[in-house]
Design a protein around this motif. Structure first.
Motif, PDB file in Angstrom:
ATOM      1  N   GLY A 250       3.675  15.730 105.462  1.00 50.61           N
ATOM      2  CA  GLY A 250       3.805  17.460 104.850  1.00 50.61           C
ATOM      3  C   GLY A 250       5.072  16.431 103.995  1.00 50.61           C
ATOM      4  O   GLY A 250       5.359  15.798 103.399  1.00 50.61           O
ATOM      5  N   ALA A 251       5.983  17.692 103.890  1.00 51.70           N
ATOM      6  CA  ALA A 251       7.456  17.691 103.005  1.00 51.70           C
ATOM      7  C   ALA A 251       7.773  15.773 103.425  1.00 51.70           C
ATOM      8  O   ALA A 251       8.616  15.889 102.122  1.00 51.70           O
ATOM      9  N   VAL A 252       8.098  15.615 104.534  1.00 53.68           N
ATOM     10  CA  VAL A 252       9.147  14.026 104.521  1.00 53.68           C
ATOM     11  C   VAL A 252       8.466  13.422 104.092  1.00 53.68           C
ATOM     12  O   VAL A 252       8.700  12.948 102.700  1.00 53.68           O
ATOM     13  N   ALA A 340      12.975  16.410  92.303  1.00 54.06           N
ATOM     14  CA  ALA A 340      12.605  17.510  93.044  1.00 54.06           C
ATOM     15  C   ALA A 340      11.733  18.494  92.024  1.00 54.06           C
ATOM     16  O   ALA A 340      10.353  18.268  92.493  1.00 54.06           O
ATOM     17  N   ALA A 341      11.573  18.305  91.025  1.00 54.58           N
ATOM     18  CA  ALA A 341      10.072  18.707  89.991  1.00 54.58           C
ATOM     19  C   ALA A 341       9.516  17.775  90.348  1.00 54.58           C
ATOM     20  O   ALA A 341       8.049  18.210  90.285  1.00 54.58           O
ATOM     21  N   PRO A 357       6.406  26.124 103.832  1.00 55.60           N
ATOM     22  CA  PRO A 357       6.106  26.047 102.702  1.00 55.60           C
ATOM     23  C   PRO A 357       7.519  26.081 101.629  1.00 55.60           C
ATOM     24  O   PRO A 357       8.654  26.500 102.345  1.00 55.60           O
ATOM     25  N   VAL A 358       7.235  25.089 100.838  1.00 54.65           N
ATOM     26  CA  VAL A 358       8.485  23.855 100.201  1.00 54.65           C
ATOM     27  C   VAL A 358       8.659  24.874  98.880  1.00 54.65           C
ATOM     28  O   VAL A 358       7.173  24.279  98.025  1.00 54.65           O
ATOM     29  N   ALA A 362      13.481  24.456  97.398  1.00 58.77           N
ATOM     30  CA  ALA A 362      14.201  24.214  98.531  1.00 58.77           C
ATOM     31  C   ALA A 362      14.332  22.836  98.462  1.00 58.77           C
ATOM     32  O   ALA A 362      15.184  22.000  99.800  1.00 58.77           O
ATOM     33  N   VAL A 363      13.223  21.657  97.534  1.00 57.11           N
ATOM     34  CA  VAL A 363      13.322  20.474  97.617  1.00 57.11           C
ATOM     35  C   VAL A 363      14.848  19.684  97.244  1.00 57.11           C
ATOM     36  O   VAL A 363      15.116  18.409  98.125  1.00 57.11           O
ATOM     37  N   ARG A 364      15.618  20.112  96.013  1.00 54.02           N
ATOM     38  CA  ARG A 364      16.866  20.022  95.913  1.00 54.02           C
ATOM     39  C   ARG A 364      17.732  20.253  96.516  1.00 54.02           C
ATOM     40  O   ARG A 364      18.747  19.332  96.088  1.00 54.02           O
ATOM     41  N   SER A 365      17.756  21.318  96.920  1.00 54.53           N
ATOM     42  CA  SER A 365      19.079  21.210  98.081  1.00 54.53           C
ATOM     43  C   SER A 365      18.427  20.069  99.325  1.00 54.53           C
ATOM     44  O   SER A 365      19.648  19.671  99.882  1.00 54.53           O
ATOM     45  N   LEU A 366      17.396  19.597 100.256  1.00 52.95           N
ATOM     46  CA  LEU A 366      17.202  19.537 101.083  1.00 52.95           C
ATOM     47  C   LEU A 366      17.852  17.233 100.107  1.00 52.95           C
ATOM     48  O   LEU A 366      18.607  16.895 101.456  1.00 52.95           O
ATOM     49  N   TYR A 367      17.298  17.084  99.230  1.00 55.73           N
ATOM     50  CA  TYR A 367      17.582  16.003  98.707  1.00 55.73           C
ATOM     51  C   TYR A 367      19.591  16.029  98.996  1.00 55.73           C
ATOM     52  O   TYR A 367      19.580  15.018  98.671  1.00 55.73           O
TER      53      TYR A 367
END
Length: 371
Positions: A250-252, A340-341, A357-358, A362-367
């Protein structure tokens, strides 16, 4: 809904000599590996197999330039079987060569449904992380695009996965640590995936248990990995591969790809960089039971309360391999928005398996949280 996909015959060998002898590897076979491994395995053989040495074409993870050169080299070769002996990079390369048809790499990506296996394929892992020997994915870093992309085809399943723990014994500690953490992440992502089933979770949770046990035993032995532990880690990696081969990552993994693509951070290490942040995001947004089951399992393994299980996992892994921050690899703040994009536009194959779901924010914030 499909429950478990396993199209590969799995065999295990106690010694390298047994592995070569039982598979009857000889001059009609093509082996894809590195020079040192080839010498170690086949030095005493009367009939040595043909070979393509990955180190003749570059190091690191497979790039489009490297794979194109290998495709040209293999196009005129005749062989009855193709055998990949190495880590995830070698096995991914072997899968792509196995379905080569004289066409460029980009054509293969654009025409996955037309790919056909040229000859029976045997994959032999020499690290304990990718599980690539039982999956149908080959990942290539396209230098021209600065991104890693997976080529997926059922024709890329190996006919045989040959597990030989003795082949892992010379692995440097950093490779062992990052590859085994990758296997751990395969297990975690696959049990949390919306595509997980009762069958895949059996393999995923067993892999998780074995890896944590293996790390604990290694710590008790002063960091030494005994022959028995190599077997445990290799089998666990294989189990995790079986689990994510059906359930997916998944997202990882989705977030790891830009890090490897631009800054060439090893795959297992790039996954590890974002694991804790993604799991805690899942917890903050959790509405389903599977994360609670994972936390309960980890709490039992670490003998801690369920509410601190994710923190205990991160602390435990820091003793196996210290986790860095993104800026320590040269990643800039400007990269974060680009990454993120990129994840949202190119990694939907993986993001569909995200436990929660991300979106791009959300991805930008996680980075940012691991910068």
């Amino acid at each position: 809904m499909r429950q478990l996909v396993l199209k590969t015959n799995i065999q295990k060998y106690g010694t390298v000599k047994e592995f070569v002898s039982e598979l009857q590897i000889g001059k009609e076979d093509l082996v894809v590996t590195n020079k040192r491994m080839y010498g170690d395995i086949f030095a005493g053989c009367e009939e040595k197999p043909q070979a393509l040495f990955r180190d003749d074409f570059g190091g690191g993870e497979p790039t489009d330039v490297m794979v194109e050169a290998l495709l040209q080299k293999v196009s005129g070769m005749e062989f009855k079987r193709i055998i990949g002996i190495g880590g995830g990079a070698v096995m991914d390369i072997t899968k792509i060569l196995a379905v080569s048809c004289g066409k460029p790499l980009q054509w293969m990506y654009d025409n996955k449904e037309k790919l056909v296996k040229r000859a029976p394929m045997i994959l032999v892992p020499t690290t304990c992380g990718t599980g690539s020997e039982v999956t149908n994915i080959g990942v290539v870093n396209f230098l021209s695009r600065g991104q890693k992309i997976g080529l997926v085809s059922d024709e890329m399943f190996a006919d045989t996965a040959a597990l030989c723990p003795a082949l892992l014994s010379g692995m440097p500690y950093s490779v062992f640590a990052t590859s085994s953490i990758d296997a751990l992440i395969h297990a975690i992502e696959s049990v949390l995936s919306p595509g997980a089933t009762d069958y895949t979770r059996i393999f995923g949770y067993q892999a998780l248990d074995m890896i944590i046990y293996g790390y604990s035993m290694a710590q008790q032995e002063g960091g030494k990995i005994s022959n028995g532990l190599w077997d445990i880690f290799l089998t666990a990696s294989n189990f995790a591969g079986i689990s994510f081969g059906t359930a997916g990552n998944g997202a990882v993994h989705a977030m790891s790809f830009p890090l490897g693509g631009k800054y060439h951070i090893p795959h297992g290490e790039s996954c590890y960089l974002v694991l804790d942040a993604v799991l805690k995001y899942y917890r903050e947004n959790n509405t389903k039971p599977e994360l609670n089951i994972l936390e309960h399992t980890l709490a039992e393994l670490f003998h801690c309360p369920e509410e601190t299980a994710l923190e205990e996992l991160d602390h435990f892994l820091s003793g196996v391999y210290p986790r860095k921050r993104l800026h320590e690899y040269g990643v800039t703040h400007e990269d974060i928005a680009e990454f993120a994009a990129n994840v949202i536009s190119t990694q939907q194959r993986l993001l569909k398996n995200s436990y929660v779901p991300v979106d791009e924010d959300a991805v930008r914030s996680l980075y940012e949280s691991v910068y």
